[in-house]
Design an enzyme around this catalytic site. Structure first.
Site, PDB file in Angstrom:
ATOM      1  CG  ASP A 137      10.639   2.452  -6.185  1.00  0.00           C
ATOM      2  OD1 ASP A 137      10.993   1.474  -5.378  1.00  0.00           O
ATOM      3  OD2 ASP A 137       9.634   2.874  -6.357  1.00  0.00           O
ATOM      4  CG  HIS A 168      14.162  -4.641   1.688  1.00  0.00           C
ATOM      5  ND1 HIS A 168      12.291  -5.839   0.777  1.00  0.00           N
ATOM      6  CD2 HIS A 168      14.839  -5.575   2.460  1.00  0.00           C
ATOM      7  CE1 HIS A 168      12.676  -6.396   1.508  1.00  0.00           C
ATOM      8  NE2 HIS A 168      13.668  -6.362   3.024  1.00  0.00           N
TER       9      HIS A 168
HETATM   10  P1  ADQ Z   1       8.290   0.989  -0.145  1.00  0.00           P
HETATM   11  O1  ADQ Z   1       9.251   2.351  -0.615  1.00  0.00           O
HETATM   12  O2  ADQ Z   1       7.328   1.359   0.716  1.00  0.00           O
HETATM   13  O3  ADQ Z   1       9.708  -0.057  -0.486  1.00  0.00           O
HETATM   14  P2  ADQ Z   1       6.407   0.287  -2.719  1.00  0.00           P
HETATM   15  O4  ADQ Z   1       7.526  -1.387  -3.005  1.00  0.00           O
HETATM   16  O5  ADQ Z   1       6.047   0.380  -3.593  1.00  0.00           O
HETATM   17  O6  ADQ Z   1       7.516   0.895  -1.710  1.00  0.00           O
HETATM   18  O7  ADQ Z   1       5.450  -0.827  -1.491  1.00  0.00           O
HETATM   19  C1  ADQ Z   1       4.593   0.368  -1.148  1.00  0.00           C
HETATM   20  C2  ADQ Z   1       3.365  -1.163  -0.621  1.00  0.00           C
HETATM   21  O8  ADQ Z   1       2.793   0.156   0.227  1.00  0.00           O
HETATM   22  C3  ADQ Z   1       3.145  -0.787  -1.349  1.00  0.00           C
HETATM   23  O9  ADQ Z   1       2.853  -2.552  -1.011  1.00  0.00           O
HETATM   24  C4  ADQ Z   1       1.077  -0.654  -1.213  1.00  0.00           C
HETATM   25  O10 ADQ Z   1       0.598  -0.953  -1.353  1.00  0.00           O
HETATM   26  C5  ADQ Z   1       1.468   0.067   0.540  1.00  0.00           C
HETATM   27  N1  ADQ Z   1       0.717   1.358   0.277  1.00  0.00           N
HETATM   28  C6  ADQ Z   1       1.215   2.256  -0.966  1.00  0.00           C
HETATM   29  N2  ADQ Z   1      -0.192   3.246  -0.589  1.00  0.00           N
HETATM   30  C7  ADQ Z   1      -0.836   2.735   0.342  1.00  0.00           C
HETATM   31  C8  ADQ Z   1      -1.267   3.626   0.919  1.00  0.00           C
HETATM   32  N3  ADQ Z   1      -2.229   4.885   0.489  1.00  0.00           N
HETATM   33  N4  ADQ Z   1      -2.609   2.774   1.497  1.00  0.00           N
HETATM   34  C9  ADQ Z   1      -1.732   1.558   2.289  1.00  0.00           C
HETATM   35  N5  ADQ Z   1      -0.706   1.155   2.354  1.00  0.00           N
HETATM   36  C10 ADQ Z   1      -0.580   2.138   0.724  1.00  0.00           C
HETATM   37  C11 ADQ Z   1      10.734  -0.216  -0.269  1.00  0.00           C
HETATM   38  C12 ADQ Z   1      11.063  -0.173  -1.362  1.00  0.00           C
HETATM   39  C13 ADQ Z   1      10.867  -0.753  -2.457  1.00  0.00           C
HETATM   40  C14 ADQ Z   1      10.501  -2.965  -2.576  1.00  0.00           C
HETATM   41  C15 ADQ Z   1       9.611  -2.354  -0.578  1.00  0.00           C
HETATM   42  C16 ADQ Z   1      10.064  -4.198  -0.464  1.00  0.00           C
HETATM   43  O11 ADQ Z   1      11.640   1.092  -1.349  1.00  0.00           O
HETATM   44  O12 ADQ Z   1      11.823  -0.570  -3.520  1.00  0.00           O
HETATM   45  O13 ADQ Z   1       9.688  -3.180  -3.411  1.00  0.00           O
HETATM   46  O14 ADQ Z   1      11.219  -1.999  -0.278  1.00  0.00           O
HETATM   47  O15 ADQ Z   1      11.270  -4.799  -0.689  1.00  0.00           O
END
Ligand code: ADQ
Length: 465
Positions: free
Chosen positions: A364, A156
């Site tokens: 990312d 990921h």
């Molecule tokens: P993450 O690094 O966790 O994921 P991201 O893809 O942005 O990053 O996902 C974050 C998730 O957390 C989103 O669904 C968002 O809605 C949720 N979130 C953020 N802040 C929140 C809050 N305050 N309360 C509740 N929910 C919250 C890793 C990789 C990414 C990749 C994903 C999936 O780092 O690059 O996109 O896996 O493969």
């Protein structure tokens, strides 16, 4: 079968037996949530906490198989090797990776335990989908235990170029671990290219078009950009209570104000500090004024047992305090800082409220927040400022793309987005929404699983894909 670091339940749900699906603040659980409910499946993962954990029943059609971790193992495997060695190194070493020899032994032992748990419960010829950098050794270990299985691995996060990967003291084992899979999937094509180069260099492998030939086997590779449940987010953002909540947020923030929004896990890869610096300079230069503009920074707590994450939180909170102290007015802060988890409906309301969504990670794998924002904007408005270093940038070229290391460029792009004409915003948003409609979470799973199982057997078992 899915094998991932965490089970998709939160700790409370597991303790009181209520067993709601967890919408964890990490992206992975959300991404797999919808797919697994479509067929009988097993999920192998750590349940949180110490020791063997409670007996967990089936949730929906998904059987849960918890893997126990002691607190020493959580330190060595999760906080140590996975999140202090691999995570920073794979994200361009934006923070110095730490190499501690004893973490490696724990990482290997825990990977072995996951592989054994999967080997024990997998049916004959089952398809097993191993997730992410925490479990990079599992494909090889599982193949040795159960050569009958079809094994997929999906990374990921970014997979780095040889110059960075070569720093890893256990680079050969880590590479060989992944190559135990039949198919190794990444978010971006470049990562598959990096893997092929490393396999040639370190293992003497022959490589072809998306193939690596090593140890008498052929491993396939490819890019499968992960996505979100677009329909779910669209429906949520149109729900009357969410629309009403968005209206209240807008009222509370100031009806006439332009709202910039950022939503991140509190992580040094997400570029929060660079963003705050750019915003402070915009205020200092008078390009942005607190009476007509406000930034909402949501930063959900993450990995708080790792020192560098605690340090980051202190620095960010110090900077937010400084900016508010210097530029805020009574009842009118420059930045609203929210260090708390939100449920999906609250997030959807926030997305609806934003004039400019600012997603500026330094690196990312994908970034699901950018996609959630686009899916939530059925009004066709709102600007997305998106880092070139997020996987999502390759799919959303009509966003306002930016290099977050270039502070002047970042400031100019924020201003361009704030001042863009509605017609321009609509055109940009409509192209992004068209792309997402075709490339949702089901399309991701379909693409990966059909590539994994070329016989089509899996696709038949997941009819909604
Ligand atoms: P993450 O690094 O966790 O994921 P991201 O893809 O942005 O990053 O996902 C974050 C998730 O957390 C989103 O669904 C968002 O809605 C949720 N979130 C953020 N802040 C929140 C809050 N305050 N309360 C509740 N929910 C919250 C890793 C990789 C990414 C990749 C994903 C999936 O780092 O690059 O996109 O896996 O493969």
């Amino acid at each position: 079968m899915v094998v991932a670091n965490r089970l998709p339940l939160d700790d409370n749900a597991a303790r009181d037996g209520a067993c709601e699906w967890r919408r964890s603040p990490g992206g992975l659980t959300g991404a797999l949530h919808s797919i697994l409910q479509q067929a009988p499946a097993t999920w192998v993962g750590w349940g949180g906490g110490e020791g063997p954990g409670p007996r967990l029943p089936t949730v929906g059609s998904v059987r849960l198989r918890p893997v126990a971790l002691s607190s020493d193992e959580q330190r060595g495997y999760y906080e140590g090797f996975a999140n202090s060695t691999l995570w920073p190194l794979y994200h361009d070493a934006v923070q110095q990776p730490v190499f501690q020899r004893e973490w490696w032994e724990t990482y290997r032992a825990v990977n072995q335990r996951f592989a054994e748990a999967a080997a024990e419960v997998a049916g004959r010829h089952a398809a097993v989908w191993v997730q992410d950098y925490h479990l990079q050794l599992v494909p090889r270990m599982l193949r040795e235990l159960r050569p009958d299985l079809l094994i997929g691995f999906f990374m990921h996060i970014p997979f780095p170029p040889p110059e960075l990967f070569m720093q890893l003291p256990r680079r050969v084992e880590l590479l060989d671990g992944m190559l135990g899979a039949d198919l190794v999937g990444f978010q971006r094509e470049q990562a598959a290219h990096n893997l092929a180069q490393l396999a040639q260099k370190l293992l003497g492998a022959q490589t072809g078009d998306h193939t690596v030939h090593v140890g008498g086997r052929t491993v396939r590779t490819g890019a499968f950009p992960v996505s979100i449940d677009v329909a779910e987010m669209a429906a949520l953002s149109a729900r009357p209570d969410v629309v009403a909540h968005a209206g209240k947020l807008r009222h509370d923030l100031g009806e006439s104000k332009r709202v910039l929004l950022s939503v991140d896990r509190l992580d040094y890869t997400k570029g929060i500090e660079h963003r705050l610096t750019a915003y402070r300079e915009l205020l200092r230069d008078g390009h942005v004024k607190v009476r007509d503009t406000v930034l909402v920074q949501v930063a959900v707590p993450s990995r708080e047992r790792v020192e560098s994450y605690r340090d980051l939180r202190d620095r960010i909170e110090g900077e937010v305090g400084r900016i508010n102290g210097e530029y805020g007015r009574v009842g009118e802060p420059a930045i609203h800082y929210l260090n708390q988890p939100f449920d999906r409906a609250q997030l959807a309301a926030l997305y609806r409220t934003a004039d400019v969504m600012v997603v500026t990670p330094l690196r990312d794998g994908m970034n699901l927040v950018a996609k959630e924002f686009v899916a939530a904007r059925e009004d066709g408005l709102g600007a997305l400022v998106l880092s070139e270093f997020a996987g999502a940038a390759a799919e959303l070229p009509t966003a306002f793309l930016v290099n977050p290391h270039d502070l002047d460029g970042l400031k100019q792009t924020l201003l361009r987005a704030l001042e863009a004409e509605p017609a321009d915003l609509r055109a940009r948003m409509s192209a992004m929404r068209r792309h997402l409609a075709e490339h949702d979470i089901n399309a991701w799973a379909r693409a990966y699983l059909t590539a994994l199982d070329q016989t089509g057997r899996l696709a038949q078992r997941l009819p909604q894909l």
